[in-house]
Scaffold this active site. Sequence first.
Site, short mmCIF file in Angstrom:
data_model
loop_
_atom_site.label_atom_id
_atom_site.label_comp_id
_atom_site.label_asym_id
_atom_site.label_seq_id
_atom_site.Cartn_x
_atom_site.Cartn_y
_atom_site.Cartn_z
N ALA A 29 0.81 -1.22 0.00
CA ALA A 29 0.00 0.00 0.00
C ALA A 29 0.84 1.27 0.00
O ALA A 29 0.45 2.28 -0.60
CB ALA A 29 -0.94 0.00 1.21
N HIS A 126 -3.21 -10.13 -4.93
CA HIS A 126 -4.55 -9.95 -4.37
C HIS A 126 -5.56 -9.52 -5.44
O HIS A 126 -6.60 -8.97 -5.13
CB HIS A 126 -4.50 -8.93 -3.22
CG HIS A 126 -3.66 -9.39 -2.05
ND1 HIS A 126 -3.11 -8.55 -1.14
CD2 HIS A 126 -3.29 -10.64 -1.68
CE1 HIS A 126 -2.42 -9.24 -0.24
NE2 HIS A 126 -2.52 -10.52 -0.55
N SER A 200 5.74 -1.68 1.87
CA SER A 200 4.97 -2.73 2.55
C SER A 200 5.51 -2.90 3.96
O SER A 200 6.72 -2.90 4.18
CB SER A 200 5.06 -4.07 1.81
OG SER A 200 4.44 -5.08 2.60
N ASN A 225 10.42 1.66 3.20
CA ASN A 225 9.10 1.77 3.81
C ASN A 225 9.13 2.86 4.88
O ASN A 225 10.15 3.02 5.54
CB ASN A 225 8.69 0.42 4.42
CG ASN A 225 7.22 0.36 4.78
OD1 ASN A 225 6.36 0.70 3.96
ND2 ASN A 225 6.90 -0.04 6.00
#
Length: 263
Positions: A29, A126, A200, A225
């Site tokens: 995301a 996903h 992530s 990240n």
Amino acid sequence: MDEAALESFTEAIACLLIDTRRVVVFTGAGISTESGIPDFRSPGGIWTKYNPEDFTYQKFISKPETRRLTWQRFRDIPWTKVQPNAAHFAVAEMEKLGKLDCVITQNVDGLHRLAGNSADRVIELHGTVRWVVCLNCGKRWPREEIEGWLDRGVEIPLCDSCGGLLKSATISFGQAMPVRETEEAEERSRRCDLFIVIGSSLVVYPAAYMPVYAVQSGAKLVIINRDPTPLDSQAAVVVHAGAGDVMTEVLENVKAKLGIERG
Ligand code: ZN
């Protein structure tokens, strides 16, 4: 993070990229927040407004009311307007430079493809919001087409070939992971020399096993990240910063090393 620190991190990542043959990028995301997509699990994200328990795959299959609500929410995020950002373009550029085996993504936004990565190099663990699929016969429609059906007043779209239930081609809570994609992601993770995590937190399984497979097989690990992850201690380079800034700098650096003019 100050400029000098960022520079030393990006220099280290660029050197690893130059020196390795088989590079896998793994995204979550955090790579898409700069495209205006909220992390579904963070404050303000979709799953703070809705209870995921109300939208499981099993309820979608068994309850017409769940299907009705799901289709009402189909355009909560205006996906057709969402555009890739600097980090996606940097990953697409890695492919152009011959520096990308594949990108494995947990994201359903389809932005790696839109940024220019080819279909056979993007593994969407996903699923994707860009397609709608018939759960009975497997027929697929581009999202825009089904949005047209909803505009014409269809509340619960059904397959025009077999009458089966249609569903966004994403993996819902309670739905099995896609077998082919999961196997391919695992195989490529085990085969790579360099595994780069971008955006992530590595807490959603089984996706988060991929970097573990890579490290077990001897690959070097890079993590970019904003927040710490459970695998930070095993990484060759860890950068706690935004994906866009870091990846843009990394690619500039790689191109300079390869003698390619700055674009
Ligand atoms: Zn069908």
